[in-house]
Design a protein around this motif. Structure first.
Motif, PDB file in Angstrom:
ATOM      1  N   HIS A  40     100.857  15.243  46.991  1.00  0.00           N
ATOM      2  CA  HIS A  40     101.746  16.352  46.660  1.00  0.00           C
ATOM      3  C   HIS A  40     102.316  16.110  45.265  1.00  0.00           C
ATOM      4  O   HIS A  40     102.889  15.056  44.987  1.00  0.00           O
ATOM      5  N   ARG A  48      98.996  26.398  50.637  1.00  0.00           N
ATOM      6  CA  ARG A  48      99.851  25.317  50.162  1.00  0.00           C
ATOM      7  C   ARG A  48      99.810  25.230  48.633  1.00  0.00           C
ATOM      8  O   ARG A  48      98.763  25.446  48.018  1.00  0.00           O
ATOM      9  N   ARG A  73     100.465  33.857  53.125  1.00  0.00           N
ATOM     10  CA  ARG A  73     101.003  33.246  54.340  1.00  0.00           C
ATOM     11  C   ARG A  73     101.495  34.295  55.332  1.00  0.00           C
ATOM     12  O   ARG A  73     101.114  34.289  56.514  1.00  0.00           O
ATOM     13  N   HIS A  95      99.510  20.865  45.905  1.00  0.00           N
ATOM     14  CA  HIS A  95      98.657  19.931  46.651  1.00  0.00           C
ATOM     15  C   HIS A  95      97.430  19.599  45.804  1.00  0.00           C
ATOM     16  O   HIS A  95      96.498  20.402  45.689  1.00  0.00           O
ATOM     17  N   THR A  97      93.226  26.903  55.670  1.00  0.00           N
ATOM     18  CA  THR A  97      94.167  26.169  54.839  1.00  0.00           C
ATOM     19  C   THR A  97      93.632  26.147  53.410  1.00  0.00           C
ATOM     20  O   THR A  97      92.486  25.779  53.175  1.00  0.00           O
ATOM     21  N   ASP A 125      97.391  29.360  55.617  1.00  0.00           N
ATOM     22  CA  ASP A 125      98.269  28.236  55.279  1.00  0.00           C
ATOM     23  C   ASP A 125      98.056  27.916  53.797  1.00  0.00           C
ATOM     24  O   ASP A 125      97.313  26.996  53.430  1.00  0.00           O
TER      25      ASP A 125
END
Length: 452
Positions: A103, A84, A76, A87, A38, A82
């Motif tokens: 977020h 993101r 991805r 964030h 992640t 993952d």
């Protein structure tokens, strides 16, 4: 995925989606088939070349998107990461192995558990506390969004003031000049490019003024004037009218959120690591512009944030996190930049750094042709080579010139890594043909003179 399968996975969490972070992520994906990766990026763009952004200003690079290597969707869909966006990490609980943040768009909080964590948050531009710094028309320059902001703003502006005379300040001033803008460059100190020797700083100053850049040295900015929009830059010596301001005052490691009594850092906040990029907290690693950089010449932890180092440290961190015996061997401090028709580079220790070490050293300066003297079109370069007076080991070089500076800089950088002496340069088998070099390369010409 079943609960049993989840328990067999190692959850790697990486804070930061650029050079160091994604170099690490790719190594983890390649070497640990049971990895769950992640990545947490507070912006929307992953894996881009910040060093290319000044050239977007004047159109040498068509647009900011050209410097993006891979999108979040690529990470991805193709690699199963993952990845993101938006964030923003705000704290780390090292005991519970949790990362906490918000977020950016929704203001919702999040918590992510990790088995192994990499901090790869890079650096923030320095923004001093100046009077009226909240006026419109004042910005820093580091990201793709900030580049787009500057390009859009200068379409209707005639005069831009750049504050700061380091690498970024000089590159931005050059690009703005090539874009047809009137440029003022304000430097607090008494010279530009303070990481280089005085003679090179003086040559840069002369070149800037030749191209119409108004350079103000020994000017300390204290604030700005204007109604909503900046109209003047005020210093301790006066006030100067302008249409726009770019702050280029350097960077600081983006590590405030990660601070802990157990986490060792340099005074500026850069996280100290060992050869495998491990911090002083178990299962926590750091790499890139937020981390320290071991200097092979001084034997100490240093801070010289560069994209090349970030990628190398990220690669080592990723491999080490999944159990591979990878080690970061350190830097010798190599850097190069372009300023109009000058190529300016240095590696190792310059004269000021050597004076601070109280080391016995000597130097030689040579102006030489980059190619065979009889071959048309070659540029000249001036090199200053530093070496240990007693052991004759090389300590550094500073070079300014045109084409060919990079080649000589890389030769000396490699020689520093290998701990070569002045005499060892004579034995190097360097390439030669008249369009590329003389029979004795400039670095070997210096060695020959010293040998005599």
């Amino acid at each position: 995925m079943t609960n049993k399968e989840e328990k067999t996975l190692t959850h790697y969490v990486i804070i930061g989606g650029d050079a160091a972070g994604m170099s690490a992520a790719m190594e983890i994906v390649r070497h640990d088939k049971k990895a769950q990766v992640t990545t947490l990026e507070q912006g929307t763009v992953y894996s881009y070349g910040q060093c290319g952004l000044p050239y977007v200003i004047d159109g040498r690079i068509a647009n900011a998107e050209r410097v993006i290597a891979r999108s979040p969707e690529t990470f991805r869909d193709r690699y199963g990461i993952d990845a993101r966006t938006n964030h923003r990490v705000e704290s780390i609980d090292y005991e519970k192995k949790e990362v906490h943040g918000t977020h950016v768009e929704t203001d919702e909080t999040f918590t992510v558990h990790y088995d192994k964590l990499l901090i790869a948050t890079g650096a923030h531009p320095l923004v001093p506390s100046l009077r009226n710094s909240d006026l419109s028309g004042i910005q820093v320059f580091k990201t793709i969004e900030q580049t787009k902001q500057l390009v859009a703003a200068i379409e209707e502006k005639q005069h831009v003031t750049v504050i700061g005379g380091g690498y970024i300040g000089l590159e931005v001033a050059e690009a703005l000049t090539l874009a047809g803008k009137k440029v003022r460059l304000i430097q607090r100190g008494d010279r530009l490019a303070k990481n280089f020797d005085d003679s090179i700083s003086e040559a840069i100053l002369t070149k800037a003024r030749e191209h119409g850049i108004e350079v103000l040295l020994n000017e300390e900015v204290i604030g700005f004037e204007g109604e909503d929009v900046v109209r003047k830059v005020t210093t301790k010596n006066g006030a100067y009218a302008t249409d726009y301001v770019v702050l280029a005052l350097g960077v600081r490691p983006a590590t405030a959120f990660a601070q802990s009594p157990q986490l060792h850092t340099l005074r500026n906040g850069a996280i100290v690591t060992n050869e495998q990029m491990e911090t002083t907290i178990p299962d926590v690693y750091a790499a890139g512009d937020c981390a320290s950089h071991f200097n092979r010449l001084t034997g100490k932890h240093d801070y010289i944030p560069l994209g090349t180092t970030a990628n190398k440290q990220g690669r080592v961190a990723g491999l080490a996190m999944c159990g591979e015996d990878a080690r970061f061997k350190g830097i010798v401090g190599t850097s190069i930049f372009q300023f109009f028709d000058y190529a300016i580079g240095g590696t190792g220790l310059n004269e000021r750094a050597l004076q601070a070490t109280n080391r016995d050293y000597d130097s030689i300066t040579l102006t030489a042709n980059a190619i065979a003297g009889y071959y048309p079109g070659g540029d000249k370069m001036t090199l200053t080579l530093y070496y240990d007076t007693f052991t004759r080991h090389l300590l550094g070089v500073q070079i300014i010139g045109g084409a060919g500076v990079d080649k000589r800089l890389d030769v000396i950088a490699t020689a520093l890594y290998a701990q070569l002496t002045v005499e060892d340069l004579l034995d190097l088998d360097l390439s030669y043909a008249p369009p590329f070099n003389g029979v004795w390369d400039p670095v070997q010409q210096m060695a020959r003179r010293l040998q005599r």
